[in-house]
Every structure is written in structure tokens, then in C-alpha cells.
Design a protein around this motif. Structure first.
Motif, PDB file in Angstrom:
ATOM      1  N   ILE A 377      50.988  90.387 -28.779  1.00 37.22           N
ATOM      2  CA  ILE A 377      50.608  89.121 -29.412  1.00 37.22           C
ATOM      3  C   ILE A 377      49.130  88.839 -29.172  1.00 37.22           C
ATOM      4  N   ALA A 378      48.695  88.971 -27.911  1.00 36.39           N
ATOM      5  CA  ALA A 378      47.293  88.706 -27.577  1.00 36.39           C
ATOM      6  C   ALA A 378      46.355  89.675 -28.290  1.00 36.39           C
ATOM      7  N   ALA A 379      46.706  90.976 -28.264  1.00 35.31           N
ATOM      8  CA  ALA A 379      45.847  91.987 -28.881  1.00 35.31           C
ATOM      9  C   ALA A 379      45.782  91.801 -30.397  1.00 35.31           C
ATOM     10  N   GLY A 380      46.933  91.527 -31.015  1.00 36.94           N
ATOM     11  CA  GLY A 380      46.957  91.338 -32.465  1.00 36.94           C
ATOM     12  C   GLY A 380      46.138  90.141 -32.898  1.00 36.94           C
ATOM     13  N   MET A 381      46.260  89.043 -32.161  1.00 42.39           N
ATOM     14  CA  MET A 381      45.509  87.841 -32.519  1.00 42.39           C
ATOM     15  C   MET A 381      44.017  88.023 -32.269  1.00 42.39           C
ATOM     16  N   ASN A 382      43.666  88.739 -31.206  1.00 45.63           N
ATOM     17  CA  ASN A 382      42.254  89.038 -30.967  1.00 45.63           C
ATOM     18  C   ASN A 382      41.686  89.890 -32.094  1.00 45.63           C
ATOM     19  N   LEU A 383      42.472  90.840 -32.554  1.00 45.90           N
ATOM     20  CA  LEU A 383      42.032  91.708 -33.641  1.00 45.90           C
ATOM     21  C   LEU A 383      41.808  90.906 -34.929  1.00 45.90           C
ATOM     22  N   LEU A 384      42.607  89.861 -35.113  1.00 45.78           N
ATOM     23  CA  LEU A 384      42.483  89.026 -36.308  1.00 45.78           C
ATOM     24  C   LEU A 384      41.493  87.883 -36.124  1.00 45.78           C
ATOM     25  N   GLY A 385      40.941  87.757 -34.906  1.00 45.46           N
ATOM     26  CA  GLY A 385      39.971  86.703 -34.647  1.00 45.46           C
ATOM     27  C   GLY A 385      40.581  85.330 -34.479  1.00 45.46           C
ATOM     28  N   ILE A 386      41.850  85.274 -34.096  1.00 46.69           N
ATOM     29  CA  ILE A 386      42.536  83.996 -33.894  1.00 46.69           C
ATOM     30  C   ILE A 386      42.208  83.465 -32.510  1.00 46.69           C
ATOM     31  N   THR A 387      41.980  82.176 -32.399  1.00 44.11           N
ATOM     32  CA  THR A 387      41.531  81.561 -31.150  1.00 44.11           C
ATOM     33  C   THR A 387      42.617  81.557 -30.080  1.00 44.11           C
ATOM     34  N   ASN A 388      42.174  81.316 -28.834  1.00 47.44           N
ATOM     35  CA  ASN A 388      43.080  81.382 -27.682  1.00 47.44           C
ATOM     36  C   ASN A 388      44.201  80.355 -27.758  1.00 47.44           C
ATOM     37  N   TYR A 389      43.896  79.148 -28.232  1.00 43.70           N
ATOM     38  CA  TYR A 389      44.936  78.112 -28.215  1.00 43.70           C
ATOM     39  C   TYR A 389      46.139  78.527 -29.060  1.00 43.70           C
ATOM     40  N   ALA A 390      45.878  79.234 -30.165  1.00 39.54           N
ATOM     41  CA  ALA A 390      46.983  79.709 -30.997  1.00 39.54           C
ATOM     42  C   ALA A 390      47.790  80.773 -30.267  1.00 39.54           C
ATOM     43  N   GLN A 391      47.111  81.629 -29.499  1.00 43.16           N
ATOM     44  CA  GLN A 391      47.805  82.656 -28.718  1.00 43.16           C
ATOM     45  C   GLN A 391      48.749  82.017 -27.713  1.00 43.16           C
ATOM     46  N   TYR A 392      48.275  80.981 -27.025  1.00 41.49           N
ATOM     47  CA  TYR A 392      49.121  80.302 -26.040  1.00 41.49           C
ATOM     48  C   TYR A 392      50.345  79.671 -26.702  1.00 41.49           C
ATOM     49  N   MET A 393      50.135  79.066 -27.858  1.00 41.22           N
ATOM     50  CA  MET A 393      51.249  78.405 -28.544  1.00 41.22           C
ATOM     51  C   MET A 393      52.301  79.419 -28.994  1.00 41.22           C
ATOM     52  N   VAL A 394      51.850  80.533 -29.562  1.00 44.24           N
ATOM     53  CA  VAL A 394      52.791  81.552 -30.021  1.00 44.24           C
ATOM     54  C   VAL A 394      53.542  82.153 -28.844  1.00 44.24           C
ATOM     55  N   THR A 395      52.809  82.459 -27.751  1.00 42.75           N
ATOM     56  CA  THR A 395      53.454  83.016 -26.559  1.00 42.75           C
ATOM     57  C   THR A 395      54.475  82.042 -25.990  1.00 42.75           C
ATOM     58  N   GLY A 396      54.139  80.742 -26.000  1.00 40.81           N
ATOM     59  CA  GLY A 396      55.077  79.729 -25.516  1.00 40.81           C
ATOM     60  C   GLY A 396      56.341  79.674 -26.361  1.00 40.81           C
TER      61      GLY A 396
END
Length: 419
Positions: A377-396
Motif C-alpha cells: 500500500i505504501a509503495a504503491g501510493m508513493n509510486l502514484l504520488g499520493i500523500t501520507n495522510y491518504a496512506q494512513y487512512m487506507v492502512t487504517g
């Protein structure tokens, strides 16, 4: 036949071991029993495997570089630090307890590695041993206060979270950061070593599959000698062959990049060792027994206090090892350290991977599956340039879904009489 016998027969049939059904009814019988177990709430690793496939499919559709050999190789290295912590927390969760200190323990031990090598002049090997010993000591302290004094694990490890974070800041001192400048040193080589010869990846895949086959076959034969239902030799062969195919596919991916990386190989070795300990030793059976029922474990003569102390010692040790890998990946340590993010990710990885928060159910393999989901999830979102707050929400959301599945699964098992 009496009424008692008539009611006992269906009950006995309902509890028939699925491995007996395989022997009696062939593959179709096994599949029927497998489906019955799924309907009864025994989902195993199915949800997380399906979830991982969906995650990879989504990110690959959005960016074709996600499943490229180079990116997957990088992903395999980045999962190791968090994965080590997750592997340690699996042992604690199997008792139905929690360890909130692992992030701070990891930070403190990473700081010890850097300072011992850069300031105290110790070799990198001795610095690593000192850090691992410190992590073991921290875990033993938590286990002692929990098992012997009776302080709840939540409170003990919360105190550890704060206390060892202070130790980390104290060790780093006013500079607040240390860089590991030796590019050919042991610490750097942990995450920057690749076996470029093609045969290494294939050799490791075959060796792991063979070891799995031998251990599984020995276990199956031992169960048969004891008169306990066991998997057939054919099923053991099929399982081993599937594992070999998966590992060989991973080897092909690595070989298309820079070769077999050392870091995930070390992580795999730890998973195999932990899996062997949990599934094939008396200690592992004691851990599951204590996690299933403390009172029953005591009546069976198990030293509950010793088991409790030991799992926290393992958790602290694995947190220290994770801290070493974190320092290796980042080639240094800062005051922010591994932070509390790695704590949340490690616990989430263990739970998402299939280890129950209620104790008594889980495996070493849970750490691998869970950390793959988290880091994907983190790697995919980083690759797409998605911000950290979205990563935390998806992981949650993923974590909540895993806990919901676990709760529903337990409820279904109770309803079907299999809990």
C-alpha cells in the motif's frame, strides 16, 4: 442403537479431521470439508492473500512499473525492518497480549548500533550484538513486570514506549543523528548485498521447498505412528511443489533485477525458524496453549510465567534486529528514529496477516503476509504520488477490515461449535 449413540454419531462426523476425508473421499471430499471449514469461519490466510492480489492488481493497473522486477526487489528489502518487528509481535499476540514498546525499543537499539560503532569505536559486528542484547534485556524487563509483578502488558509496554524513546534520545545526544559512513561495512551490506549469480535464487528456492517437504513429511509420519489423523504423502508433495513454484517465480523476478538480495533472505530464514519453533517444538505448543486458555495451561503443568516472559524477550530481540535493518536501509539514525509509525505498522502487519488479537491463533507466516500488504500500500501510493495522510487512512481501513474478519470468524466458529 440407543438415542445417545444416534446423537453422538452425527456429532462425531461433524468433527472429522479434513485430512481423514482426503484419505476416504479423495480430493472432492477434502474440498467439501475445506468449504465447510470456511463456512464455519476458519478462513486462514485466504482473506489476506486475496487482498494482496487485489492491491497488486489495482496498483499495476494504475502504474505499470509497480510489479517491475526492480520495484519488487526494492519492496522486498523495505519490508524487512517492519517485518522483523511484526514477527516478534506475533509471539506476544498469540498470548492475547500487546507490546506497545517495540517502536521505541527498535529506535533505541538502532541508536546503540550507530553510537557504539561511530563514537565508542566498536566493530560493526560487536555493535550489532550489543544492540540485540539490549533489545533482549528490554523485552525481559517488560516480561518480568507483566508475568511476575502482575502489571498489565498494556501499561508495562506503554511505559516502555516512553522510557526507551527517552533512552534513544539520550544515546543520540545533542547531535541527534549519526550517519553510518562505511559503505562496505557489515551494517550497510545487510541491505545492499545481492547474489548476482542466477543459480543462488533457484538454489534457495529448492532448498526451502525440500526442507519444508522433509519437515512436513516427518510430522505427518509421526502423527500416523501416534494414531492421529495426518496429511497423506501425496498432499505433502503437492504442497511442497506449490511452494517450490512460488519461490522459483520469486527467484526469476529477483534475477531480472540485481539478483537475490540478502535482506529478504535473512527475513525468510527468521520466518522459517519461528515457524518451526511455533509448529514443531514443545515451546510452540506451550505458547498456543497459554494463548488458548491460561487456566488450562496451568493445569497441564505449563510454566505460564516463563512463557509470558519469553515472548516479550523474543519481541524485544526482534525489535532490535529490525532497528539494525532500519539503520542499514537509511545508512544512519536520527532523533525521529524508526518512530511510532513502525510500531503501528508492525502490529497492523501481524493482525492483517492473520494473527488474532484474541490469542491462540496465528503463525510466523502472518508477519510476511501482513507486512507485504502494508508495504505494498505504501509503495504503491508513493509510486502514484499520493500523500501520507491518504496512506494512513487506507492502512487504517485495511486493519479495521482484518479485525472485523477475525471477530466475525470467531463468532462463526462458536456458532458452528469449532471455537
Amino acid at each position: 442403537m440407543s438415542d445417545t449413540d444416534q446423537t453422538a454419531a452425527p456429532a462425531a462426523a461433524a468433527q472429522v479431521d479434513p485430512r481423514l476425508i482426503l484419505a476416504e473421499g479423495g480430493v472432492r471430499g477434502y474440498l467439501r470439508e475445506f468449504w465447510r471449514r470456511v463456512r464455519g469461519g476458519e478462513l486462514g490466510s485466504i482473506p489476506v492473500v486475496v487482498g494482496l492480489i487485489v492491491i497488486w492488481a489495482i496498483f499495476q493497473s494504475l502504474n505499470s512499473g509497480f510489479l517491475s522486477p526492480s520495484y519488487l526487489t526494492e519492496l522486498s528489502i523495505n519490508i524487512v525492518a517492519t517485518g522483523m518487528l511484526a514477527l516478534g509481535i506475533v509471539f506476544v499476540l498469540l498470548l492475547g497480549e500487546i507490546d506497545l514498546s517495540i517502536g521505541s525499543v527498535s529506535s533505541a537499539c538502532a541508536a546503540i548500533v550507530a553510537v557504539a560503532n561511530q563514537t565508542w569505536g566498536l566493530s560493526e559486528g560487536l555493535s550489532i550484538l550489543l544492540a540485540v542484547a539490549a533489545g533482549l534485556a528490554m523485552g525481559l524487563i517488560h516480561g518480568f513486570f507483566f508475568a511476575k509483578i502482575g502489571v498489565p502488558a498494556f501499561i508495562v509496554t506503554l511505559a516502555g514506549l516512553l522510557g526507551w524513546l527517552g533512552v534513544s534520545l539520550w544515546v543520540l545526544g545533542k547531535t541527534g543523528s549519526y550517519n553510518l559512513t562505511n559503505s562496505n561495512g557489515l551494517i550497510d551490506l545487510l541491505t545492499n548485498t545481492y547474489f548476482e549469480e542466477l543459480f543462488w535464487g533457484y538454489l534457495v528456492a529448492i532448498v526451502v521447498a525440500v526442507v519444508y517437504f522433509v519437515i512436513s513429511l516427518r510430522g505427518s509420519l509421526a502423527r500416523r505412528r501416534a494414531g492421529i489423523p495426518a496429511r497423506s504423502v501425496t498432499e505433502v508433495i503437492i504442497r511442497s511443489a506449490v511452494l517450490a513454484v512460488v519461490l522459483l517465480a520469486v527467484a526469476v523476478v529477483f534475477n531480472q533485477a540485481r539478483g537475490l538480495p540478502l535482506a529478504p533472505l535473512i527475513f525468510l530464514a527468521f520466518i522459517l525458524i519461528a515457524g518451526f519453533v511455533l509448529n514443531h517444538t514443545s515451546y510452540g505448543r506451550k505458547v498456543f496453549a497459554v494463548g488458548g486458555s491460561i487456566e488450562a495451561a496451568r493445569r497441564a503443568g505449563i510454566n505460564v510465567a516463563a512463557v509470558r516472559i519469553s515472548v516479550f524477550a523474543i519481541s524485544g530481540t526482534m525489535a532490535a534486529i529490525g532497528g539494525v535493518f532500519y539503520a542499514s536501509v537509511n545508512r544512519g539514525v536520527t532523533q525521529s528514529g524508526t518512530g511510532q509509525q513502525i510500531l503501528m505498522y508492525a502490529i497492523a502487519a501481524a493482525v492483517i496477516g492473520g494473527t488474532s488479537l484474541f490469542g491462540g491463533r496465528g503463525s510466523a507466516f502472518s508477519a510476511l503476509l501482513g507486512v507485504l500488504v502494508i508495504q505494498s500500500i505504501a509503495a504503491g501510493m508513493n509510486l502514484l504520488g499520493i500523500t501520507n495522510y491518504a496512506q494512513y487512512m487506507v492502512t487504517g481501513i485495511v486493519l479495521l477490515a482484518a479485525v472485523v474478519i477475525d471477530s466475525v470468524s470467531r463468532r462463526s466458529q462458536k456458532a458452528s461449535g469449532r471455537a
